[in-house]
Design an enzyme around this catalytic site. Structure first.
Site, mmCIF file in Angstrom:
data_model
loop_
_atom_site.group_PDB
_atom_site.id
_atom_site.type_symbol
_atom_site.label_atom_id
_atom_site.label_comp_id
_atom_site.label_asym_id
_atom_site.label_seq_id
_atom_site.Cartn_x
_atom_site.Cartn_y
_atom_site.Cartn_z
ATOM 1 N N GLU A 99 90.869 17.670 35.140
ATOM 2 C CA GLU A 99 89.304 17.518 34.550
ATOM 3 C C GLU A 99 88.088 17.466 35.487
ATOM 4 O O GLU A 99 88.635 16.641 36.731
ATOM 5 C CB GLU A 99 89.048 16.681 33.432
ATOM 6 C CG GLU A 99 89.898 17.076 32.229
ATOM 7 C CD GLU A 99 90.501 15.861 31.530
ATOM 8 O OE1 GLU A 99 91.370 15.257 32.062
ATOM 9 O OE2 GLU A 99 90.138 15.776 30.242
ATOM 10 N N CYS A 112 81.824 14.550 39.041
ATOM 11 C CA CYS A 112 83.176 13.796 39.066
ATOM 12 C C CYS A 112 84.255 14.623 39.183
ATOM 13 O O CYS A 112 84.751 15.417 38.331
ATOM 14 C CB CYS A 112 83.346 12.943 37.797
ATOM 15 S SG CYS A 112 84.840 11.747 38.025
ATOM 16 N N CYS A 119 98.135 10.819 37.277
ATOM 17 C CA CYS A 119 98.421 9.673 38.353
ATOM 18 C C CYS A 119 99.597 8.982 38.141
ATOM 19 O O CYS A 119 100.063 8.529 37.100
ATOM 20 C CB CYS A 119 97.086 8.825 38.054
ATOM 21 S SG CYS A 119 96.576 7.633 39.350
ATOM 22 N N CYS A 123 97.255 2.131 35.965
ATOM 23 C CA CYS A 123 96.268 1.259 35.589
ATOM 24 C C CYS A 123 96.348 1.099 34.149
ATOM 25 O O CYS A 123 96.291 2.028 33.370
ATOM 26 C CB CYS A 123 94.820 1.554 35.908
ATOM 27 S SG CYS A 123 94.762 1.811 37.785
ATOM 28 N N CYS A 126 93.591 2.837 31.815
ATOM 29 C CA CYS A 126 93.242 4.254 32.258
ATOM 30 C C CYS A 126 94.214 5.296 31.214
ATOM 31 O O CYS A 126 95.265 5.316 31.322
ATOM 32 C CB CYS A 126 93.336 4.525 33.398
ATOM 33 S SG CYS A 126 93.264 6.100 34.080
ATOM 34 N N CYS A 342 84.662 7.043 31.988
ATOM 35 C CA CYS A 342 85.702 6.449 33.009
ATOM 36 C C CYS A 342 87.068 5.875 32.123
ATOM 37 O O CYS A 342 87.108 5.505 31.277
ATOM 38 C CB CYS A 342 85.179 5.138 33.517
ATOM 39 S SG CYS A 342 83.871 5.495 34.778
HETATM 40 S S1 SF4 Z 1 92.207 4.339 37.384
HETATM 41 FE FE1 SF4 Z 1 93.484 5.832 36.333
HETATM 42 S S2 SF4 Z 1 93.496 7.564 37.649
HETATM 43 FE FE2 SF4 Z 1 92.483 5.904 38.710
HETATM 44 S S3 SF4 Z 1 94.262 5.071 40.065
HETATM 45 FE FE3 SF4 Z 1 94.286 3.950 38.132
HETATM 46 S S4 SF4 Z 1 95.829 5.084 36.728
HETATM 47 FE FE4 SF4 Z 1 95.063 6.356 38.755
#
Ligand code: SF4
Length: 358
Positions: A99, A112, A119, A123, A126, A342
């Site tokens: 995206e 963005c 990923c 995190c 996220c 975000c």
């Molecule tokens: S915030 Fe999400 S996309 Fe960014 S490094 Fe952490 S897990 Fe990966």
């Protein structure tokens, strides 16, 4: 098999045309057509002779990210869901969805973009993390997101373009492709964006930060801090166990900032988790001796088990930072209604209150 040209530097394009038996200066001409004129069809590259255009149409190709869906937010942002790779005859990359978000405002547009599909960093706040890592993007797939967003909105572009590498993925874990794309974005003969208008956001990959510090041409650096001590950060961002706060901030202190360059620390305020006055005081101490500003991002309520901070806790947090000389700004995520905010980029075919344009 035709050679993919998108993402190649001027030098790489020069080498490519020489390999076809053409004059070297044709390479920079293709570079100009791609990144300045945004011509993605060889027939439209009228700065090249007809015979070369014909040759290129057989020997090369330009593959832009394919827009699978567009979602228009009420605030004017557009979230693009792109499909990548997997075209017939494409063995180089497996199919993936990523995206990008186009955000127009106040005489500029901010785009963005993603650097990986999914990923691996995990995190906990996220949604992208829930995808795991699907694959790294190529330089062409990274720069292509900017080109498509600009081209799509060409009728009403503002004079200033900002690019933030804050979409799916950890840019410093796909270092070479990300930097190849960034060099094209920053090249005055490419997209010509200023270093302060391209921001790479990292979860804190220390070796990548050290490597970036050695680059002559580099973007601004934003670091996702999100916690005021190691225990808290370990719980929110497991990457902290590998690169704890001391190592991360030490890398920042050694980073060769240029005059007037500074770090941006991103701090997602999670109600009752990391938003207390004591957290704010600890953040002040952590950032002592680092040229930094802090973006406070109130959590967007979503599918994850966190709650938004109260207006009072946001204001008090900011007040403590500012009083102690740490510039700080409250940033409300845009595009919340289309899951473009975000931490919300997770290739969702959203069921939210959105207006799908396709
Ligand atoms: S915030 Fe999400 S996309 Fe960014 S490094 Fe952490 S897990 Fe990966």
């Amino acid at each position: 098999m035709p050679v993919e040209l998108l993402g190649k530097s001027a030098e790489e394009l020069r080498d490519f045309v020489v390999s076809l038996g053409e004059r070297p200066y044709r390479g920079p001409q293709i570079y100009h057509a791609l990144y300045v004129e945004r011509r993605f069809d060889f027939a439209a590259m009228t700065n090249l002779p007809a015979a070369l255009r014909e040759r290129l149409s057989q020997e090369a190709r330009i593959t832009l990210p394919h827009i699978a869906r567009r979602f228009q937010s009420v605030d004017g942002s557009i979230r693009y869901l792109f499909s990548l790779g997997g075209q017939v005859g494409d063995n180089a990359t497996k199919p993936a969805q990523i995206e990008a978000v186009f955000m127009p405002r106040d005489g500029r547009q901010t785009i963005c973009i993603s650097t990986q599909a999914g990923c691996a960093v995990d995190c906990h706040f996220c949604l992208t993390a829930q995808l795991g890592l699907v694959r790294n993007l190529t330089a062409g797939e990274i720069v292509g997101q900017v080109l498509v967003a600009l081209e799509e909105n060409r009728e009403h572009l503002a004079p200033q373009t900002n690019v933030v590498l804050m979409g799916q993925g950890e840019p410093l874990l796909n270092y070479d492709a990300t930097m190849a794309a960034v060099r094209i974005l920053l090249d005055p003969k490419g997209l010509g964006l200023g270093p302060r208008h391209v921001t790479l956001s990292t979860s804190g990959i220390v070796p990548g930060i050290e490597r970036l510090g050695q680059e002559k041409i580099r973007p601004s650096l934003a670091i996702s801090l999100n916690a005021s001590n190691d225990a808290q950060r370990d719980a929110l961002m497991p990457i902290n166990r590998k690169y704890p706060l001391e190592a991360l901030l030490d890398a920042c202190k050694k980073y060769p900032l240029k005059p007037r360059e500074y770090f941006t620390f991103e701090y997602v305020l999670l109600g009752g988790v990391n938003d207390s006055p004591d957290d704010a005081r600890r953040v002040v101490r952590l950032l002592a001796h680092i040229r930094a500003k802090v973006n406070l991002i109130p959590w967007n309520p979503g599918n994850l088990p966190y709650r938004a901070p109260t207006a009072e806790s946001i204001a008090e947090f900011q007040e403590i930072l500012v009083e102690k000389g740490v510039p700080s700004f409250i940033r409300y995520s845009r595009g919340q209604d289309v899951f473009a905010a975000c931490g919300q980029l997770a290739s969702m075919e959203t069921a939210g209150p959105l207006v799908s344009l396709q």
